[in-house]
Enzyme design. Structure first.
Site, PDB file in Angstrom:
ATOM      1  N   ASP A   1      -2.605  36.137  10.585  1.00 29.92           N
ATOM      2  CA  ASP A   1      -3.462  36.739   9.574  1.00 29.92           C
ATOM      3  C   ASP A   1      -3.359  35.899   8.294  1.00 29.92           C
ATOM      4  O   ASP A   1      -2.255  35.667   7.780  1.00 29.92           O
ATOM      5  CB  ASP A   1      -2.964  38.171   9.340  1.00 29.92           C
ATOM      6  CG  ASP A   1      -3.731  38.843   8.229  1.00 29.92           C
ATOM      7  OD1 ASP A   1      -3.219  38.901   7.102  1.00 29.92           O
ATOM      8  OD2 ASP A   1      -4.860  39.283   8.497  1.00 29.92           O
TER       9      ASP A   1
ATOM     10  N   ASP B   1     -12.536  29.634   4.736  1.00 31.68           N
ATOM     11  CA  ASP B   1     -13.718  29.414   5.582  1.00 31.68           C
ATOM     12  C   ASP B   1     -13.882  30.646   6.463  1.00 31.68           C
ATOM     13  O   ASP B   1     -13.693  30.598   7.675  1.00 31.68           O
ATOM     14  CB  ASP B   1     -13.491  28.152   6.414  1.00 31.68           C
ATOM     15  CG  ASP B   1     -14.707  27.811   7.241  1.00 31.68           C
ATOM     16  OD1 ASP B   1     -15.746  28.471   7.083  1.00 31.68           O
ATOM     17  OD2 ASP B   1     -14.610  26.881   8.064  1.00 31.68           O
TER      18      ASP B   1
HETATM   19  N1  SPD Z   1     -23.104  34.663   6.985  1.00 28.91           N
HETATM   20  C1  SPD Z   1     -22.363  33.658   7.648  1.00 28.91           C
HETATM   21  C2  SPD Z   1     -21.274  33.100   6.826  1.00 28.91           C
HETATM   22  C3  SPD Z   1     -20.369  32.276   7.659  1.00 28.91           C
HETATM   23  C4  SPD Z   1     -19.436  31.480   6.872  1.00 28.91           C
HETATM   24  N2  SPD Z   1     -18.400  30.861   7.635  1.00 28.91           N
HETATM   25  C5  SPD Z   1     -18.804  30.016   8.641  1.00 28.91           C
HETATM   26  C6  SPD Z   1     -17.686  29.376   9.347  1.00 28.91           C
HETATM   27  C7  SPD Z   1     -17.985  27.986   9.674  1.00 28.91           C
HETATM   28  N3  SPD Z   1     -16.842  27.192   9.770  1.00 28.91           N
END
Ligand code: SPD
Length: 287
Positions: free
Chosen positions: A143, A161
């Protein structure tokens, strides 16, 4: 559950709000229900392969660079010499791929709660996940909030991310987590966090930039253009302990890496902090 009829994928995020994106697909490559979420990889007609978590598009091979480059290089080129980097989420490997382009990086941790996202990305999305074999990369299945709490004063850069603020990523959108990030960053450290679209989610943008303003001496918000995300844009909250995103960005270092970059450049870095008036007035950050 995404709609597969007529081989169209229809994103279920925000469907009930009357907005969605539909993408023509050629086939579903794999679907897997992990303990955390449903993971799907599609071959689309227009955008190459696409990763979907719980019915929400995470990335497509066609435009992922616009997201991963901007999440990564804006803080990395603002910091004068990032050595220790943490990516939370990002199991597809796209952000780590960008981090490793910086020769100063000695350690790049990837903290992903769901090992199956990494497994499926390595199997089906090699353009994103192939850098995960680099010896500087340390993968932790944990987590993110707990991991950050357990690493005080350790990182130069933290990149969140994450998926959207529903399901396993919810905790990453809390003030407590922003406070843990501050404690986990070394002197001069910078965090950048996935912070949604100012068109569709002004409330989230205002909330997250509010945490940045309260907890970091140099807060900010910048955005990028990603056609396969809701409203076609997505932004990042910028949380810096010392370095300023416009005054300290190192143009010479960018020039050296430019041949490896498709979206990011010096002008985009600066321009990304220029916001439309309706959101600039809400977040009220001067540079
Ligand atoms: N609404 C979608 C947002 C996604 C953001 N993260 C994407 C991960 C890609 N590595």
């Amino acid at each position: 559950m995404p709609e597969l009829s007529n081989l169209w994928f229809e994103e279920n995020f925000e469907f009930e709000l009357g907005r969605t994106i539909k993408i023509k697909i050629e086939k579903m490559i794999e679907q897997f229900d992990s303990p955390f979420q449903r993971i799907e990889v599609y071959q689309t007609r227009p955008f190459g392969r696409m990763l979907v978590l719980d019915g929400v598009i995470m990335c497509t091979e066609w435009d992922e660079h616009a997201y991963h480059e901007m999440l990564t290089h804006v803080p990395m080129f603002t910091h004068p010499g990032p050595e220790k980097v943490l990516v939370v989420g990002g199991g597809d490997g796209g952000t780590i791929r960008e981090v490793l382009k910086h020769p100063t990086v000695k350690e790049a941790f990837l903290c992903e709660i769901d090992e199956h996202v990494i497994r499926l990305s390595q199997k089906h999305l090699p353009a994103l996940a192939s850098s995960l074999d680099d010896p500087r990369v340390k993968i932790v299945y944990e987590d993110g909030a707990k991991f950050v709490k357990g690493h005080k004063n350790y990182f130069d850069i933290i990149l969140i991310d994450s998926s959207d603020p529903i399901g396993p990523a919810t905790v990453l959108f809390s003030e407590e987590f922003y406070s843990s990030m501050r404690d986990s960053l070394r002197e001069g450290g910078i965090a950048a966090t996935q912070s949604e679209s100012f068109f569709y989610h002004g409330d989230i943008v205002q909330k997250l930039t509010g945490y940045a303003k309260k907890l970091f001496p140099i807060p900010g918000y910048y955005f990028t253009v990603v056609p396969t995300y809701p409203s076609g844009i997505i932004g990042f909250t910028f949380c810096s302990k010392k370095y300023h995103p416009l005054k300290d960005v190192d143009e010479k270092r960018i020039a050296a890496l430019q041949p490896m970059l498709q979206y990011y450049n010096y002008a985009i870095h600066r321009g990304a902090f220029a916001l439309p008036s309706f959101i600039a007035s809400r977040i009220d950050i001067q540079y």
